[in-house]
Design a protein around this motif. Structure first.
Motif, PDB file in Angstrom:
ATOM      1  N   ASP A   1      34.174   9.171  75.606  1.00  0.00           N
ATOM      2  CA  ASP A   1      33.160   9.806  74.812  1.00  0.00           C
ATOM      3  C   ASP A   1      33.663   9.723  73.395  1.00  0.00           C
ATOM      4  N   PHE A   2      32.751   9.976  72.457  1.00  0.00           N
ATOM      5  CA  PHE A   2      32.926   9.945  71.081  1.00  0.00           C
ATOM      6  C   PHE A   2      33.194  11.354  70.541  1.00  0.00           C
ATOM      7  N   GLY A   3      33.523  12.529  71.207  1.00  0.00           N
ATOM      8  CA  GLY A   3      33.763  13.761  70.975  1.00  0.00           C
ATOM      9  C   GLY A   3      32.587  14.418  69.863  1.00  0.00           C
ATOM     10  N   ALA A   4      32.948  15.074  68.977  1.00  0.00           N
ATOM     11  CA  ALA A   4      32.192  15.896  68.154  1.00  0.00           C
ATOM     12  C   ALA A   4      31.762  15.247  66.885  1.00  0.00           C
ATOM     13  N   LEU A   5      31.780  13.739  66.970  1.00  0.00           N
ATOM     14  CA  LEU A   5      31.497  13.016  65.893  1.00  0.00           C
ATOM     15  C   LEU A   5      30.181  13.414  64.945  1.00  0.00           C
ATOM     16  N   ASP A   6      30.139  13.715  63.956  1.00  0.00           N
ATOM     17  CA  ASP A   6      28.758  13.629  63.281  1.00  0.00           C
ATOM     18  C   ASP A   6      28.005  12.944  62.747  1.00  0.00           C
ATOM     19  N   THR A   7      27.012  12.438  63.500  1.00  0.00           N
ATOM     20  CA  THR A   7      26.213  11.376  63.100  1.00  0.00           C
ATOM     21  C   THR A   7      24.865  11.556  62.444  1.00  0.00           C
ATOM     22  N   SER A   8      24.867  12.891  62.022  1.00  0.00           N
ATOM     23  CA  SER A   8      23.245  13.456  61.905  1.00  0.00           C
ATOM     24  C   SER A   8      22.886  13.143  60.259  1.00  0.00           C
TER      25      SER A   8
ATOM     26  N   THR B   1      27.002  -0.890  58.593  1.00  0.00           N
ATOM     27  CA  THR B   1      27.997  -0.679  57.560  1.00  0.00           C
ATOM     28  C   THR B   1      27.177   0.213  56.513  1.00  0.00           C
ATOM     29  N   LEU B   2      25.845   0.168  56.417  1.00  0.00           N
ATOM     30  CA  LEU B   2      25.199   1.063  55.353  1.00  0.00           C
ATOM     31  C   LEU B   2      25.508   2.613  55.390  1.00  0.00           C
ATOM     32  N   GLY B   3      25.574   3.059  56.893  1.00  0.00           N
ATOM     33  CA  GLY B   3      25.557   4.246  57.155  1.00  0.00           C
ATOM     34  C   GLY B   3      27.017   4.656  57.483  1.00  0.00           C
TER      35      GLY B   3
ATOM     36  N   ASP C   1      37.003   4.204  56.148  1.00  0.00           N
ATOM     37  CA  ASP C   1      37.764   5.413  56.179  1.00  0.00           C
ATOM     38  C   ASP C   1      37.075   6.671  56.581  1.00  0.00           C
ATOM     39  N   SER C   2      35.863   6.569  56.963  1.00  0.00           N
ATOM     40  CA  SER C   2      35.288   7.966  57.517  1.00  0.00           C
ATOM     41  C   SER C   2      35.451   8.214  58.905  1.00  0.00           C
ATOM     42  N   PRO C   3      35.217   9.341  59.580  1.00  0.00           N
ATOM     43  CA  PRO C   3      35.647   9.517  60.966  1.00  0.00           C
ATOM     44  C   PRO C   3      34.685   8.428  61.818  1.00  0.00           C
ATOM     45  N   LEU C   4      33.422   8.012  61.638  1.00  0.00           N
ATOM     46  CA  LEU C   4      32.905   7.117  62.321  1.00  0.00           C
ATOM     47  C   LEU C   4      33.420   5.866  62.221  1.00  0.00           C
ATOM     48  N   ASP C   5      33.833   5.311  60.786  1.00  0.00           N
ATOM     49  CA  ASP C   5      34.657   4.176  60.729  1.00  0.00           C
ATOM     50  C   ASP C   5      36.096   4.043  61.520  1.00  0.00           C
ATOM     51  N   ALA C   6      36.776   5.106  61.484  1.00  0.00           N
ATOM     52  CA  ALA C   6      37.826   5.275  62.315  1.00  0.00           C
ATOM     53  C   ALA C   6      37.891   5.100  63.852  1.00  0.00           C
ATOM     54  N   VAL C   7      36.729   5.470  64.376  1.00  0.00           N
ATOM     55  CA  VAL C   7      36.609   5.283  65.885  1.00  0.00           C
ATOM     56  C   VAL C   7      36.370   4.028  66.123  1.00  0.00           C
ATOM     57  N   ALA C   8      35.395   3.316  65.085  1.00  0.00           N
ATOM     58  CA  ALA C   8      34.971   1.838  65.354  1.00  0.00           C
ATOM     59  C   ALA C   8      36.341   1.023  65.150  1.00  0.00           C
ATOM     60  N   ALA C   9      37.074   1.268  64.301  1.00  0.00           N
ATOM     61  CA  ALA C   9      38.346   0.573  63.821  1.00  0.00           C
ATOM     62  C   ALA C   9      39.386   0.626  65.059  1.00  0.00           C
ATOM     63  N   GLN C  10      39.116   1.760  65.863  1.00  0.00           N
ATOM     64  CA  GLN C  10      40.192   2.239  66.988  1.00  0.00           C
ATOM     65  C   GLN C  10      39.786   1.353  68.028  1.00  0.00           C
ATOM     66  N   ARG C  11      38.418   1.359  68.479  1.00  0.00           N
ATOM     67  CA  ARG C  11      37.838   0.516  69.396  1.00  0.00           C
ATOM     68  C   ARG C  11      37.990  -0.824  69.279  1.00  0.00           C
ATOM     69  N   LEU C  12      37.365  -1.479  68.251  1.00  0.00           N
ATOM     70  CA  LEU C  12      37.394  -2.737  67.739  1.00  0.00           C
ATOM     71  C   LEU C  12      36.568  -3.481  68.179  1.00  0.00           C
ATOM     72  N   SER C  13      36.110  -3.021  69.482  1.00  0.00           N
ATOM     73  CA  SER C  13      35.034  -3.923  70.090  1.00  0.00           C
ATOM     74  C   SER C  13      34.003  -3.220  71.233  1.00  0.00           C
TER      75      SER C  13
ATOM     76  N   GLU D   1      26.399   6.260  70.544  1.00  0.00           N
ATOM     77  CA  GLU D   1      24.882   5.903  70.537  1.00  0.00           C
ATOM     78  C   GLU D   1      23.930   6.273  69.665  1.00  0.00           C
ATOM     79  N   ALA D   2      24.094   7.438  68.698  1.00  0.00           N
ATOM     80  CA  ALA D   2      23.249   7.837  67.746  1.00  0.00           C
ATOM     81  C   ALA D   2      23.380   6.547  66.509  1.00  0.00           C
ATOM     82  N   VAL D   3      24.528   6.210  66.398  1.00  0.00           N
ATOM     83  CA  VAL D   3      24.561   5.018  65.453  1.00  0.00           C
ATOM     84  C   VAL D   3      23.908   3.978  65.753  1.00  0.00           C
ATOM     85  N   ILE D   4      23.903   3.560  67.013  1.00  0.00           N
ATOM     86  CA  ILE D   4      23.294   2.424  67.420  1.00  0.00           C
ATOM     87  C   ILE D   4      22.001   2.475  67.474  1.00  0.00           C
TER      88      ILE D   4
END
Length: 617
Positions: free
Chosen positions: A224-231, A281-283, A287-299, A313-316
């Motif tokens: 799960d992505f936890g409490a990441l803010d995608t709003s 990448t526009l949103g 180094d944002s929290p969303l970027d950090a989780v993507a960089a951690q998962r990598l794929s 899922e909200a970003v997708i």
């Protein structure tokens, strides 16, 4: 004269044969002679006999209560054992009584600390209390461990094991009682830990057993992505709306739709092909929290029937190119002449509204070799698909890959519904595959060239001498037949594409790119991605093997055809599954054979294959 002495922590007796002041020659009750130091002698005696002395001393020692002896030592000072013996017995202790006290003091190190030959000190009350508590704890643990082993030997899972199962299976604490008990039971039953726990009913799902192993190692905090803010995902307000009619082509299970195509007629038989890529990448700022989780998962991680996405899922849903929705896109337009050569290209950021999300299973009924041979694709996007097909053929020829042997390879589609597996072969190089792959190769090579020509850092894939490499320097990809190749077309599924797209977007918008070629973060992302991508690929292949074995059981397959790869290695017909067949006779590669399947083990992912006969074709 006899002596009672200590040697290497053990009490012994012997008859004196020679007394040399600093050393003695003694003879043990069983006749063995030894030389001992005089300092080792604790007491001398004439009676009782050697054979009786130790028996009497041991028996007397067993009757001595160490706790009472400890209470007799009122002083915190050192004391001599013979003094304690005299106080305890109320008279000058006999040799065997003095020896008994020594034996008892020596055997109770929690109560008495040894300070020298025949000298001890009583343990402080708090230290004794702690030592006794520890001893009691160890006793209870030993009883607990014995109970665990007994239950495991009966293939019954101890209740205490249930909350610890994941650790016991994948990351055991080898100092824990539970693991020690499991290890003991495994040794007795000659079973592995996983096999024994399975027999105890601790592995109700072999699928989850393999999945949880992967998650435990690579997603220890969960998927799960936890409490990441995608709003607050927001896109630039200055993006124009493209006057094109794009459509996407994907598998029916695809939700991360990151590419679409359009075909627009121009003058004199020329036309403009648009390749439109989603722009997450526009949103997602660096180094944002969303970027950090993507960089951690990598794929995104794929496995039959499921996936673990790189982005929430909200970003997708905000960026996926779903039909009838206005979405930002990074577009490359190719102006193509009537002979399908490209005479101009341009790239831009814009908004598109995808007209249709075409799916392989329904599109292939209309867009196939037979329709192309007839020159008519009976589909709402038939003209566009036909144009893309002819363009793909031209691009394939330009790359020098017209007779690409990969086009004859078979891919397999896995579909899991309510634990029922369907595996369908699908020839690589079908018209759908060729159109999509050629367009992706073109834009990834062209955008990679734009980055290189502009001096903007990117991550490239190259191939030479049969080896694929990833680096920040553009180099030829011999396998694809292009001068440079940068993954950019799947930014919602691969972090390398995400990085390259971020660089390209900055270039197109006239902004400073986030990364330089010397950026440590860029180098780190590149190395981490390569490692993670390999691990994820191995996991996907492992789970595909699992579902192949499940399919064999589901379909009750006991014999099947196979083709020899080399030596005793064969590939099963209609499945992406290979096996060693020890009984296979020496036959040439590509020989068709029939084999017997047995002993399928979903836990170890193994089975037995036995040669039956050669099959004439």
């Amino acid at each position: 004269m006899n002596v009672f002495y200590e040697e290497e922590g053990t009490f012994k007796v012997g008859a004196i044969l020679a007394d040399n002041t600093t050393s003695l020659q003694v003879e043990a009750p069983h006749g063995k002679r030894a030389k001992i130091k005089a300092a080792s002698v604790l007491l001398r005696f004439n009676a009782p006999s050697l054979s009786e002395f130790m028996d009497l001393a041991q028996k007397t020692a067993e009757d001595l209560d160490p706790n009472f002896l400890w209470e007799c030592c009122e002083s915190e000072e050192e004391f001599a054992s013979d003094a304690l013996a005299e106080e305890y017995f109320g008279h000058t202790a006999t040799p065997e009584e003095a020896a008994a006290v020594l034996i008892r003091l020596h055997s109770a190190p929690m109560y008495f600390y040894k300070k020298g030959r025949g000298r001890y000190k009583a343990a402080p009350p708090k230290a004794l209390e702690a030592a006794l508590a520890g001893q009691e704890k160890r006793r209870r643990q030993a009883e607990q461990q014995t109970r665990y082993v007994q239950l495991l030997n009966e293939f019954t899972l101890p209740e205490e094991f249930k909350p610890l199962l994941l650790n016991l299976l994948y990351r055991p604490d080898k100092n824990s009682l539970e693991w020690k008990a499991l290890e003991t039971a495994c040794a007795a039953s000659k079973l592995s830990a996983s096999r024994l726990l399975e027999k105890c009913g601790a592995i109700p799902s072999t699928h989850d057993y393999h999945l949880n192993r992967f998650l435990m190692e690579h997603f220890p905090e969960g998927i799960d992505f936890g409490a990441l803010d995608t709003s607050e995902l927001s896109d630039p307000a200055d993006l124009p709306i493209a006057d094109v009619t794009p459509f996407s082509i994907d598998d029916v299970t695809t939700t991360e739709i990151d590419d679409a195509f359009s075909v627009t007629p121009l003058t004199l038989g020329s036309f403009r092909i648009g390749v439109h890529i989603a722009v997450p990448t526009l949103g997602v700022a660096p180094d944002s929290p969303l970027d950090a989780v993507a960089a951690q998962r990598l794929s995104t991680v794929y496995l039959p029937g499921s996936k673990i996405t790189m982005l929430p899922e909200a970003v997708i849903q905000h960026y996926t190119l779903c039909e009838n929705q206005l979405r930002p896109a990074l577009s490359m337009y190719l102006d193509v002449a009537d002979d399908f050569t490209v005479f101009a290209t341009s790239s831009r950021l814009e908004q598109i509204r995808v007209a249709a999300n075409l799916r392989h299973d329904t599109l292939e009924e209309h867009f196939n070799e037979y329709a192309l041979a007839a020159g008519n694709v009976d589909h709402p996007f038939g003209k566009e698909l036909l144009a893309l097909w002819n363009f793909a053929l031209k691009m394939e020829a330009v790359r020098g890959k017209t007779n690409d042997s990969n086009n004859e390879r078979i891919d397999y589609c896995f579909n899991v519904t309510d634990d029922h597996i369907t595996i369908c072969p699908r020839r690589r190089g079908s018209p759908i595959d060729k159109v999509v792959s050629e367009l992706m190769i073109y834009v990834n090579a062209e955008w990679g060239k734009q980055l290189a020509d502009s001096g903007v850092a990117g991550i490239y894939r190259s191939q030479g001498g049969g080896k694929v490499r990833i680096s920040t320097s553009p180099a030829p990809h011999q396998g694809l037949g292009v001068s440079q190749y940068a993954w950019i077309s799947s930014p919602m599924r691969r972090y390398v594409d995400f990085i390259n797209q971020r660089q390209l977007v900055a270039l197109l918008r006239g902004e400073t790119p986030p990364y330089t070629r010397e950026s440590e973060s860029l180098q780190q992302y590149m190395r981490s991605f390569e490692s993670a991508y390999e691990v994820y690929g191995d996991f996907q292949r492992n789970m595909e093997r699992y579902w192949c074995l499940r399919w064999l059981l589901q379909e009750n397959v006991s014999t099947t055809g196979a083709q020899v790869i080399r030596e005793n290695l064969v590939k099963l017909d209609c499945l992406p599954l290979v096996a060693r067949v020890p009984s296979l006779p020496e036959v040439p590669s590509e020989t068709n054979v029939e084999i017997e399947i047995s002993n399928i083990d979903l836990l170890e992912l193994t089975f037995t294959a036995k040669f039956l006969r050669k099959v004439q074709t």
